[in-house]
Enzyme design. Structure first.
Site, PDB file in Angstrom:
ATOM      1  N   HIS A   1      13.723 -17.441  -4.815  1.00  0.00           N
ATOM      2  CA  HIS A   1      14.575 -17.393  -5.947  1.00  0.00           C
ATOM      3  C   HIS A   1      16.020 -16.824  -5.821  1.00  0.00           C
ATOM      4  CE1 HIS A   1      11.189 -19.159  -8.517  1.00  0.00           C
ATOM      5  NE2 HIS A   1      10.335 -18.310  -7.797  1.00  0.00           N
TER       6      HIS A   1
ATOM      7  N   VAL B   1     -12.375  -4.591   3.393  1.00  0.00           N
ATOM      8  CA  VAL B   1     -12.228  -3.208   2.950  1.00  0.00           C
ATOM      9  C   VAL B   1     -13.192  -2.973   1.795  1.00  0.00           C
ATOM     10  CG1 VAL B   1     -10.860  -1.080   2.677  1.00  0.00           C
ATOM     11  CG2 VAL B   1     -10.113  -2.762   4.145  1.00  0.00           C
TER      12      VAL B   1
END
Length: 210
Positions: free
Chosen positions: A49, A172
């Site tokens: 962008h 995790v």
């Protein structure tokens, strides 16, 4: 030597790993999937962008424009596909000109280079297949497109060459303070200890934070 643990091997995790690999540290990247770029980093539009649609004064506006300017150098250094082809925001109704002007003003305030408003005829001269209904457009030449997964792979390869260790299929499940250290516990029971943990878990970063 500092031990740094990066959780997540998307474009953010791999770019952080590559940057930190410049320094004298032991760096490990934990990724829940079986490869890099398996989450949002492979499932997006690949648009780089220009920075005209971000609210002025925000961190997003600042880093959007700053990051956009880095792509030419990065793509050459790391050899990933990138094209600065520019972007149009098309206006189909006369009563939408104010919205186009607002984007233009935001672009100027954010420091976007060479952004301008053009007429429908100007757009069609450059892009003959654009709808005859288009009244005008915002033209942002600094916008571009990139292959997001190839970019992520390039970051990871460079980081690995610099000594970063990647461990896959490691989800995790818990983080605990262990004195001055941080203990990271994975779902399979394996534990890691680090001085610094970087949360680059993408869509799961809020869960990890909490």
């Amino acid at each position: 030597m500092k031990k740094i643990l990066i959780i997540g091997a998307g474009v953010i995790g791999c770019s952080v790993a590559r940057e930190l690999s410049r320094y004298d540290a032991e760096i490990t990247v934990l990724e829940r999937e079986n490869d890099v770029a398996c989450g949002t980093s492979k499932a997006n539009s690949g648009v780089v962008h220009g920075g005209f649609d971000a609210k002025p004064g925000t961190k997003k506006a600042h880093y959007n424009v700053r990051g956009n300017a880095m792509f030419d150098k990065l793509s050459k250094e790391l050899d990933f596909p990138f094209r600065r082809n520019g972007a149009y925001v098309l206006c189909f109704d006369d009563d939408r000109w104010d919205g186009l002007k607002k984007l233009y003003d935001q672009g100027l305030e954010n420091g976007v280079k060479d952004v301008k408003v053009v007429t429908g005829d100007e757009v069609r001269k450059r892009e003959p297949y654009v709808s005859p209904e288009v009244k005008g457009a915002l033209w942002c030449p600094s916008s571009g497109i990139v292959s997001p997964y190839e970019m992520t792979i390039a970051y990871a390869e460079n980081a690995a060459k610099n000594g970063v260790k990647f461990v896959f299929e490691k989800k995790v499940s818990k983080l605990e303070k262990d004195g001055a250290k941080i203990k990271v516990v994975c779902g399979d029971g394996e534990e890691y200890t680090a001085d610094v943990v970087v949360n680059a878990a993408g869509l799961y970063s809020d869960e990890l934070n909490n």
